[in-house]
Design an enzyme around this catalytic site. Structure first.
Site, PDB file in Angstrom:
ATOM      1  N   GLN A 100       0.810  -1.218   0.000  1.00 53.10           N
ATOM      2  CA  GLN A 100       0.000   0.000   0.000  1.00 53.10           C
ATOM      3  C   GLN A 100       0.843   1.268   0.000  1.00 53.10           C
ATOM      4  O   GLN A 100       0.299   2.369   0.028  1.00 53.10           O
ATOM      5  CB  GLN A 100      -0.923  -0.007   1.219  1.00 53.10           C
ATOM      6  N   HIS A 169      -1.341   0.112   5.706  1.00 54.53           N
ATOM      7  CA  HIS A 169      -1.944   1.036   6.673  1.00 54.53           C
ATOM      8  C   HIS A 169      -1.040   2.222   7.027  1.00 54.53           C
ATOM      9  O   HIS A 169      -0.832   2.536   8.188  1.00 54.53           O
ATOM     10  CB  HIS A 169      -2.334   0.289   7.956  1.00 54.53           C
TER      11      HIS A 169
END
Length: 406
Positions: A100, A169
């Site tokens: 991510q 995250h």
């Protein structure tokens, strides 16, 4: 479950049940490649593709109507007023995109026309151990040309502490408050407990000055260098942050298995993760709800099943005048753009009976618009149109306007 969460879930569930009614079909009257998108409440929008990107992540408009779009792999594009690529911005932070993480958010200073200042977030690897990473935020001066530009005077003003293993995250969404402070939404890096650990700035909403120094009126100032930064805690993976018309700060964040949240950010409050959530762990282990422990702040709305929110904007334009004050949230797994409306009700978002005269904003899902693509980002343009970025390689920049015939 508190009445607030129940109302929010029921209204969200009603909209979810209607998702199957939303359709997208070609609409030749506007442009050969435009679509008419019909929302779950029957509203029709014209969706016009403008440009394509590879894993676009964030978008912001410049005072002259041009725009900037970041891609996760490290490219930062300058667009013309029609949404077409003019060229790349040089001297962007170098990134190694993994999971991510990569190049992240980009926002411009409210006085950009005078000072050229931008703030940009990204993921950096540890110099001695590439398995460790964390988000960073830089302040820079953007010098523009007709076909691109350059970031100059780059200065790192904030870092996630500590760097940890894994590539998820990061959060690292940015917003400048009306009073000039910089807010940073920092994810808990899929490590759970850092969200409650005040020795780490993971799982927090952080408030700093524009040079990265810490305001002395922060709620935990004086409790340590990291704690000094913290504005709120107990967050999981915040991927949207924005101020509304009343200058209130909001964050939308991914919950665990279900339980995505839209939260009104109140100074010093604890939003509970991982102690409470409206979802459960992916292992199947249940997590107590917010109602089970009223010391934690309730979300204004929670989504079960998840929408996987990414991007948040509060609409204040004239093109969709009836939607002024509504929030728009991009949905990844839900493959939708989600409109949220608000009402003020006598309630207490800590799960307690309201005191005399006490009210809180209560959110409900008003409508979904979907055309089979993951939505990474949503912004309001200077023309009042909505602009959304699709996720992944070949994702498009889509301009949303009222359909010609309702």
């Amino acid at each position: 479950m508190s009445s607030l969460i129940l109302r929010s879930l029921l209204s969200g569930s009603a909209a979810i049940m209607l998702v199957g009614c939303a359709t997208a079909e070609h609409h030749e009257a506007t442009a050969p490649d435009a679509m008419t998108v019909t929302g779950t409440s029957g509203t029709q929008l014209t969706a016009t593709p403008l440009e394509t990107f590879d894993s676009a992540w964030a978008m912001t408009f410049l005072p002259d109507g041009r725009a900037l779009v970041s891609e996760k792999d490290g490219d930062l594009w300058l667009l013309d007023t029609a949404g077409k690529k003019l060229g790349e911005i040089a001297n962007v932070p170098s990134v190694t995109a993994m999971g991510q993480g990569g190049l992240g958010d980009i926002i411009v200073h409210p006085d950009f026309a005078e000072n050229g200042t931008v703030f940009i977030s990204y993921v950096e690897r540890d110099e001695t151990d590439e398995s460790l990473s964390g988000a960073a935020v830089e302040r820079a001066t953007l010098t523009l040309t007709a076909t691109g530009g350059t970031l100059e005077g780059r200065d790192v003003i904030w870092r996630q502490t500590p760097k940890v293993k894994g590539n998820g995250h990061y959060g690292h969404r940015l917003a400048i408050a009306p009073d000039g402070h910089l807010f940073i939404a920092s994810g808990e890096r899929q490590k759970f407990t850092p969200a409650q650990n005040m020795a780490m700035n993971l799982g927090k909403v952080v408030r700093v000055n524009q040079d990265g120094s810490v305001p002395e009126d922060n709620p935990f100032f004086g409790n340590g260098a990291v704690a000094d930064q913290v504005w709120t805690l107990g967050h999981r993976n915040p991927l949207g942050i924005a101020f509304d018309r009343q200058e209130r700060l909001w964050v939308v964040e991914m919950g665990p298995k279900g339980g995505d949240e839209l939260n009104l950010i109140v100074r010093s409050e604890n939003y509970g993760y991982p102690e409470v959530s409206e979802g459960d762990h992916y292992s199947g282990k249940p997590i107590p709800t917010h109602e089970s422990n009223p010391i934690f702040e309730d979300p204004a709305i929670a989504w079960v099943p998840a929408i996987s929110p990414a991007g948040l904007v509060f609409y204040d334009g004239e093109m969709f005048a009836d939607w002024q004050g509504n929030a728009f949230i991009g949905g990844l797994s839900s493959q939708a753009l989600i409109r949220v409306s608000f009402e003020t009700e006598p309630t207490d978002n800590l799960g307690q009976p309201p005191k005399d005269g006490q009210t809180e904003p209560v959110a409900r899902e008003a409508e979904r618009y979907e055309w089979g693509k993951r939505i990474r980002e949503v912004e309001q343009g200077p023309d009042g149109a909505l602009y959304v970025l699709e996720d992944k390689e070949g994702g498009r920049l889509i301009k949303l306007t009222p359909a010609a015939a309702q």
